[in-house]
Design a protein around this motif. Structure first.
Motif, PDB file in Angstrom:
ATOM      1  N   PRO A  23      46.914  49.010  51.619  1.00 11.68           N
ATOM      2  CA  PRO A  23      47.284  47.817  52.408  1.00 11.68           C
ATOM      3  C   PRO A  23      48.368  47.000  51.718  1.00 11.68           C
ATOM      4  N   LYS A  24      49.175  46.309  52.501  1.00 12.06           N
ATOM      5  CA  LYS A  24      50.284  45.526  51.971  1.00 12.06           C
ATOM      6  C   LYS A  24      49.805  44.347  51.120  1.00 12.06           C
ATOM      7  N   TRP A  25      48.576  43.856  51.409  1.00 10.71           N
ATOM      8  CA  TRP A  25      48.095  42.666  50.701  1.00 10.71           C
ATOM      9  C   TRP A  25      47.628  42.949  49.269  1.00 10.71           C
ATOM     10  N   VAL A  26      47.512  44.218  48.898  1.00  8.58           N
ATOM     11  CA  VAL A  26      46.957  44.569  47.585  1.00  8.58           C
ATOM     12  C   VAL A  26      47.783  43.996  46.441  1.00  8.58           C
ATOM     13  N   GLU A  27      49.102  44.101  46.542  1.00  3.85           N
ATOM     14  CA  GLU A  27      49.972  43.652  45.455  1.00  3.85           C
ATOM     15  C   GLU A  27      49.762  42.172  45.130  1.00  3.85           C
ATOM     16  N   LYS A  28      49.606  41.351  46.154  1.00  9.58           N
ATOM     17  CA  LYS A  28      49.380  39.921  45.944  1.00  9.58           C
ATOM     18  C   LYS A  28      47.941  39.633  45.519  1.00  9.58           C
ATOM     19  N   ALA A  29      46.986  40.307  46.182  1.00  7.89           N
ATOM     20  CA  ALA A  29      45.566  40.036  45.937  1.00  7.89           C
ATOM     21  C   ALA A  29      45.140  40.389  44.518  1.00  7.89           C
ATOM     22  N   LYS A  30      45.700  41.438  43.942  1.00  6.11           N
ATOM     23  CA  LYS A  30      45.252  41.873  42.609  1.00  6.11           C
ATOM     24  C   LYS A  30      45.563  40.851  41.525  1.00  6.11           C
ATOM     25  N   ARG A  31      46.466  39.899  41.814  1.00  4.72           N
ATOM     26  CA  ARG A  31      46.786  38.857  40.833  1.00  4.72           C
ATOM     27  C   ARG A  31      45.650  37.857  40.671  1.00  4.72           C
ATOM     28  N   ALA A  32      44.698  37.857  41.619  1.00  4.91           N
ATOM     29  CA  ALA A  32      43.552  36.945  41.533  1.00  4.91           C
ATOM     30  C   ALA A  32      42.434  37.508  40.676  1.00  4.91           C
ATOM     31  N   VAL A  33      42.531  38.787  40.303  1.00  2.00           N
ATOM     32  CA  VAL A  33      41.496  39.445  39.489  1.00  2.00           C
ATOM     33  C   VAL A  33      41.839  39.255  38.016  1.00  2.00           C
ATOM     34  N   PHE A  34      40.835  38.916  37.213  1.00  2.00           N
ATOM     35  CA  PHE A  34      41.086  38.685  35.798  1.00  2.00           C
ATOM     36  C   PHE A  34      40.032  39.374  34.924  1.00  2.00           C
ATOM     37  N   SER A  35      40.312  39.430  33.639  1.00  2.00           N
ATOM     38  CA  SER A  35      39.358  39.929  32.648  1.00  2.00           C
ATOM     39  C   SER A  35      38.603  38.731  32.072  1.00  2.00           C
ATOM     40  N   VAL A  36      37.316  38.926  31.745  1.00  2.00           N
ATOM     41  CA  VAL A  36      36.498  37.878  31.145  1.00  2.00           C
ATOM     42  C   VAL A  36      36.047  38.336  29.764  1.00  2.00           C
TER      43      VAL A  36
END
Length: 253
Positions: A23-36
């Protein structure tokens, strides 16, 4: 000779097909995922895992197990920025979810939208891993089963292969909204099946007037937030005055 030519063509075809399916939204959405990264009372690394932002002002979700026994924690964004976790806002040890706030170091952070609708059985789903790479990396699959938990919330079984270190990564619907949090799984079916607690359920976690006695929250040394309702917050403070040490109570105030 023809066989040698066909193989590269097939590889190009499959690569193009794979990109078309992302999906086209993946590139933007993955920036919200982080490491803890969590630390114990001796400031030694305790656990590492994943999480993701659900609001631009730093509200986030992850798995409770990652925080058990932690005295402090930080997140590391996809851009490599490190930010401290300031307050715990609710947790559930049975379904292994936690809600917290990150002390963001910028005006706003990339955040995912929590889905308000339940995906149907058979619907497409994508799991977004934490990554510092520019390439798009996600795992696709289907919603296999939807079960109810805590009355109005949902727990999902997914026809999807969960890769290593993807616990607490967001599970997304076709519209690019997060509906689940990837769970730890075990057994023979993990090659083709994985599970996710509902993101809406994780969002429902909160601090109440009685949270001082909550065993799951007591096992985390990171500061807890106050109940959102004023009357609940006053009861919480009253109870804290007789249970917390003087210094801890001052910090709470």
């Amino acid at each position: 000779m023809k066989k040698l030519l066909i193989l590269p063509l097939l590889l190009v075809f499959f690569a193009q097909w794979s990109m078309a399916q992302t999906p086209k939204w993946v590139e933007k959405a993955k920036r919200a995922v982080f490491s803890v990264v969590t630390y114990d009372k001796n400031d030694k690394m305790l656990n590492t895992g994943n999480g993701f932002f659900v609001s631009e002002d730093g509200l986030a979700l992850s798995d409770y197990s990652l925080f058990k026994g932690a005295e402090r924690a930080v997140v590391i964004t996809a851009e490599g920025k490190q930010m401290p976790i300031s307050t715990i806002l609710g947790a559930d040890d049975m379904y292994d979810v936690i809600k917290f706030r990150v002390a963001i170091t910028e005006k706003k952070v990339p955040a995912l939208v929590v889905a308000q609708t339940i995906p149907a059985v058979g619907a497409d789903a994508w799991m977004l891993p934490y990554s510092t790479q520019k390439s798009i990396a996600c795992v696709s699959g289907k919603v296999k089963e939807v079960a109810k938990i805590s009355g109005e919330y949902n727990y999902y079984t997914l026809s999807m292969q969960m890769k290593d270190k993807m616990v607490s990564c967001p599970v997304m619907n076709l519209e690019g909204q997060v509906f689940g949090i990837a769970q730890k799984s075990s057994g023979l079916d993990t090659v083709t099946t994985c599970y996710a607690a509902g993101a809406a359920f994780a969002m429902s976690q909160k601090i109440s007037a009685l949270s001082l006695g909550d065993a799951a929250l007591k096992s985390i040394g990171i500061r807890k937030g106050l109940p959102e309702a004023e009357d609940q917050a006053l009861v919480y403070l009253f109870m804290a005055s007789s249970t917390l040490a003087g210094e801890d109570y001052e910090k709470l105030l």
